[in-house]
Design an enzyme around this catalytic site. Structure first.
Site, PDB file in Angstrom:
ATOM      1  N   THR A 121      17.264   8.887 -15.794  1.00 16.74           N
ATOM      2  CA  THR A 121      17.606   9.452 -14.497  1.00 16.74           C
ATOM      3  C   THR A 121      18.847   8.789 -13.913  1.00 16.74           C
ATOM      4  O   THR A 121      19.131   7.616 -14.200  1.00 16.74           O
ATOM      5  CB  THR A 121      16.415   9.243 -13.531  1.00 16.74           C
ATOM      6  OG1 THR A 121      16.814   9.555 -12.201  1.00 16.74           O
ATOM      7  CG2 THR A 121      15.927   7.795 -13.540  1.00 16.74           C
ATOM      8  N   ASP A 122      19.536   9.532 -13.035  1.00 13.15           N
ATOM      9  CA  ASP A 122      20.683   8.947 -12.327  1.00 13.15           C
ATOM     10  C   ASP A 122      20.246   7.885 -11.317  1.00 13.15           C
ATOM     11  O   ASP A 122      21.065   7.104 -10.831  1.00 13.15           O
ATOM     12  CB  ASP A 122      21.516  10.031 -11.632  1.00 13.15           C
ATOM     13  CG  ASP A 122      20.743  10.864 -10.619  1.00 13.15           C
ATOM     14  OD1 ASP A 122      19.523  10.638 -10.445  1.00 13.15           O
ATOM     15  OD2 ASP A 122      21.356  11.750  -9.983  1.00 13.15           O
ATOM     16  N   GLU A 123      18.937   7.847 -11.008  1.00 14.52           N
ATOM     17  CA  GLU A 123      18.464   6.895  -9.990  1.00 14.52           C
ATOM     18  C   GLU A 123      18.604   5.447 -10.433  1.00 14.52           C
ATOM     19  O   GLU A 123      18.495   4.538  -9.604  1.00 14.52           O
ATOM     20  CB  GLU A 123      17.007   7.181  -9.633  1.00 14.52           C
ATOM     21  CG  GLU A 123      16.822   8.520  -8.985  1.00 14.52           C
ATOM     22  CD  GLU A 123      15.452   8.669  -8.344  1.00 14.52           C
ATOM     23  OE1 GLU A 123      14.757   7.655  -8.168  1.00 14.52           O
ATOM     24  OE2 GLU A 123      15.091   9.805  -8.034  1.00 14.52           O
ATOM     25  N   TYR A 148       9.694   3.453  -9.091  1.00 15.50           N
ATOM     26  CA  TYR A 148       9.973   4.443 -10.142  1.00 15.50           C
ATOM     27  C   TYR A 148      11.306   4.152 -10.827  1.00 15.50           C
ATOM     28  O   TYR A 148      11.380   3.997 -12.060  1.00 15.50           O
ATOM     29  CB  TYR A 148       9.977   5.867  -9.562  1.00 15.50           C
ATOM     30  CG  TYR A 148      10.669   6.873 -10.460  1.00 15.50           C
ATOM     31  CD1 TYR A 148      10.105   7.242 -11.681  1.00 15.50           C
ATOM     32  CD2 TYR A 148      11.908   7.426 -10.108  1.00 15.50           C
ATOM     33  CE1 TYR A 148      10.749   8.146 -12.528  1.00 15.50           C
ATOM     34  CE2 TYR A 148      12.557   8.329 -10.943  1.00 15.50           C
ATOM     35  CZ  TYR A 148      11.977   8.683 -12.148  1.00 15.50           C
ATOM     36  OH  TYR A 148      12.621   9.565 -12.989  1.00 15.50           O
ATOM     37  N   THR A 151      11.542   1.019 -12.975  1.00  9.73           N
ATOM     38  CA  THR A 151      10.890   1.073 -14.300  1.00  9.73           C
ATOM     39  C   THR A 151      11.690   1.960 -15.249  1.00  9.73           C
ATOM     40  O   THR A 151      11.729   1.704 -16.453  1.00  9.73           O
ATOM     41  CB  THR A 151       9.427   1.573 -14.216  1.00  9.73           C
ATOM     42  OG1 THR A 151       9.397   2.856 -13.585  1.00  9.73           O
ATOM     43  CG2 THR A 151       8.559   0.591 -13.444  1.00  9.73           C
ATOM     44  N   LYS A 152      12.337   3.006 -14.731  1.00 10.55           N
ATOM     45  CA  LYS A 152      13.201   3.822 -15.611  1.00 10.55           C
ATOM     46  C   LYS A 152      14.404   2.972 -16.057  1.00 10.55           C
ATOM     47  O   LYS A 152      14.812   3.023 -17.223  1.00 10.55           O
ATOM     48  CB  LYS A 152      13.691   5.090 -14.884  1.00 10.55           C
ATOM     49  CG  LYS A 152      12.610   6.118 -14.617  1.00 10.55           C
ATOM     50  CD  LYS A 152      11.965   6.692 -15.879  1.00 10.55           C
ATOM     51  CE  LYS A 152      12.915   7.523 -16.713  1.00 10.55           C
ATOM     52  NZ  LYS A 152      12.193   8.199 -17.830  1.00 10.55           N
ATOM     53  N   PHE A 188      10.279  18.132  -4.113  1.00 15.63           N
ATOM     54  CA  PHE A 188      10.862  18.688  -2.890  1.00 15.63           C
ATOM     55  C   PHE A 188      10.936  20.221  -2.872  1.00 15.63           C
ATOM     56  O   PHE A 188      10.402  20.871  -1.967  1.00 15.63           O
ATOM     57  CB  PHE A 188      12.262  18.080  -2.718  1.00 15.63           C
ATOM     58  CG  PHE A 188      13.029  18.574  -1.524  1.00 15.63           C
ATOM     59  CD1 PHE A 188      12.475  18.528  -0.253  1.00 15.63           C
ATOM     60  CD2 PHE A 188      14.334  19.051  -1.668  1.00 15.63           C
ATOM     61  CE1 PHE A 188      13.191  18.959   0.854  1.00 15.63           C
ATOM     62  CE2 PHE A 188      15.061  19.473  -0.571  1.00 15.63           C
ATOM     63  CZ  PHE A 188      14.493  19.432   0.689  1.00 15.63           C
ATOM     64  N   LYS A 203       8.717  20.485   5.101  1.00 17.96           N
ATOM     65  CA  LYS A 203       8.758  19.110   5.626  1.00 17.96           C
ATOM     66  C   LYS A 203      10.009  18.400   5.133  1.00 17.96           C
ATOM     67  O   LYS A 203      10.190  18.205   3.925  1.00 17.96           O
ATOM     68  CB  LYS A 203       7.536  18.317   5.128  1.00 17.96           C
ATOM     69  CG  LYS A 203       6.190  19.023   5.309  1.00 17.96           C
ATOM     70  CD  LYS A 203       5.798  19.164   6.755  1.00 17.96           C
ATOM     71  CE  LYS A 203       4.452  19.852   6.892  1.00 17.96           C
ATOM     72  NZ  LYS A 203       4.332  20.560   8.187  1.00 17.96           N
ATOM     73  N   ASN A 247      19.484  17.619   1.882  1.00 19.19           N
ATOM     74  CA  ASN A 247      18.130  18.190   1.891  1.00 19.19           C
ATOM     75  C   ASN A 247      17.975  19.264   2.967  1.00 19.19           C
ATOM     76  O   ASN A 247      17.237  20.243   2.776  1.00 19.19           O
ATOM     77  CB  ASN A 247      17.095  17.082   2.085  1.00 19.19           C
ATOM     78  CG  ASN A 247      17.058  16.137   0.904  1.00 19.19           C
ATOM     79  OD1 ASN A 247      17.464  16.497  -0.201  1.00 19.19           O
ATOM     80  ND2 ASN A 247      16.581  14.915   1.125  1.00 19.19           N
ATOM     81  N   HIS A 274      14.593   5.061   1.020  1.00 19.38           N
ATOM     82  CA  HIS A 274      15.106   6.367   0.592  1.00 19.38           C
ATOM     83  C   HIS A 274      16.579   6.312   0.163  1.00 19.38           C
ATOM     84  O   HIS A 274      17.471   6.064   0.981  1.00 19.38           O
ATOM     85  CB  HIS A 274      14.946   7.323   1.784  1.00 19.38           C
ATOM     86  CG  HIS A 274      15.049   8.762   1.441  1.00 19.38           C
ATOM     87  ND1 HIS A 274      14.792   9.763   2.358  1.00 19.38           N
ATOM     88  CD2 HIS A 274      15.379   9.403   0.294  1.00 19.38           C
ATOM     89  CE1 HIS A 274      14.948  10.931   1.792  1.00 19.38           C
ATOM     90  NE2 HIS A 274      15.313  10.746   0.541  1.00 19.38           N
TER      91      HIS A 274
END
Ligand code: NAD
Ligand code: DAU
Length: 332
Positions: A121-123, A148, A151-152, A188, A203, A247, A274
């Site tokens: 992931t890019d995260e 998350y 760990t990636k 989302f 939301k 978002n 976030h």
């Protein structure tokens, strides 16, 4: 003819990749999937049984992984705990599956000399300011924010170490936010679409200024197959389709597509830690391997996705109440 072992092939992107392989190659596929809350047999329903086999099991089970890797020359590793919000409530399965699961696969791949592709992931790169002209590239330093993404990031580093130390035949891809059919309703876009179907207001976390770089899952699958076929061993490729949207824009687009006023949503409490913005520069993948996204119009891809959730309520309905109960308990 190749036989792919696809871990996590009953999840959102893994099942998309299985369908992509069936459509674009003559390969057979074995899916190894634990069928956690996020995996579903229904996501593989209707696929030809002579080409797709589902093995229900854990990537952390060394004996099972050993037996499967021994008879598959190519391993594509999608399986993961994938949801940031869940990792904030209970990091433990993220450490187990994302780190120990990857380690277990790498050891089997090392013993058998299999070709291994690692989905990430890019995260792992952390986040960017809204006005930062830079985007993530293959040389951006790792700086993950959540349980998350950490760990990636750790799993990526294991792969790099196994390439360097043991000569494992691996590639890595780091992709941005995927959307499309078969995505779990905790995420989302499907959460908001199915809320609108249920007459519930979407939301938005916090002010809704956070930016994600959206790519259709079909384009991600095409990139992964291209890397398997033409990628250079030991290399990392970033996958993204220039799809930055905040978002609030996405929620407004969903409401408009579904015939509701664009402002008919609620602000709810923000996610802890976030990430503000992700943005991918996929020049390497495009120039070196000739990949390009097919979905260039986010509005059209979103419209297709909305239609799929309207038409496939039987697929997502069993997950919806429990998912919303978890969010309600968190005030979201
Ligand atoms: P998902 O949660 O929809 O699917 C994960 C799958 O893995 C499920 O089928 C689940 O049953 C399976 N699984 C979980 N733990 C397992 C275990 N211990 N053993 C075997 N199977 C197990 O996730 P997704 O969104 O399809 O993501 C797939 C991969 O792509 C992940 O590695 C994720 O980090 C990565 N990724 C996702 C996105 C995105 O936007 N969703 C973007 C970039 C990268
Ligand atoms: O960037 C790639 C990552 O994208 C993947 O590695 C992850 O597996 C995948 O889940 C996704 O992570 P995000 O945390 O970005 O996705 P999520 O769908 O959870 O949230 C997208 C954005 O929407 C994020 O800024 C949080 C916000 N959000 C989310 C939900 C569920 C809301 O505003 N409201 C919501 O109800």
């Amino acid at each position: 003819m190749t036989t792919y072992l696809v871990t996590g092939g009953a999840g959102f992107i893994g099942s998309n990749f299985v369908r992509h392989v069936l459509e674009h190659t003559d390969a057979e596929v074995t899916v190894l999937d634990l069928l956690t809350y996020a995996g579903s047999r229904a996501s593989l329903e209707g696929l030809p049984p002579d080409r797709v086999t589902l093995v229900e099991g854990d990537i952390c089970d060394p004996a099972l992984v050993e037996a499967l890797v021994a008879r598959h020359p190519v391993v594509v590793h999608f399986a993961a705990e994938s949801h940031n919000d869940n990792s904030l409530h209970d990091p433990s399965p993220f450490l187990q599956t994302n780190l120990i699961g990857t380690y277990t696969l790498l050891e089997a791949v090392r013993r058998h000399g299999a070709r291994y592709h690692h989905i990430s992931t890019d995260e792992v790169y952390g986040d960017l300011e809204l006005d930062d002209p830079q985007r993530f590239t293959e040389t951006t330093p790792y700086n993950p924010s959540s349980p998350y993404s950490s760990t990636k990031a750790g799993s990526d580093l294991l792969v790099r170490a196994w390439v360097r130390s043991f000569g494992v035949l691996a590639t890595i891809s780091n992709c941005s936010n995927n959307y499309g059919p078969f995505q779990h309703v905790e995420k989302f876009i499907p959460r908001q679409i199915t809320n609108v179907v249920d007459g519930v207001r979407p939301k938005l976390y916090g002010a809704g200024r956070n930016v994600r770089d959206w790519i259709h899952a079909d384009d991600h699958s095409a990139a992964v197959l291209r890397i398997l076929e033409r990628g250079r061993i030991g290399e990392t490729y970033l996958v993204g389709a220039d799809g930055e949207k905040n978002n609030q824009e996405v929620i407004e687009a969903i409401l408009t597509l579904m015939g509701r006023p664009a402002d008919a949503y609620d602000h709810v409490s923000d996610r802890a830690g976030h990430d503000l913005r992700y943005a991918i520069d996929s020049t390497k993948l495009r120039t070196e391997l000739g990949w390009a996204p097919r979905y260039r119009d986010f509005a059209a891809g979103l419209e297709q996705t909305v239609a799929w959730y309207r038409d496939n309520e039987a697929w997502w309905r069993p997950q919806k109440a429990a998912t919303e109960a978890r969010y309600a308990a968190a005030g979201q």
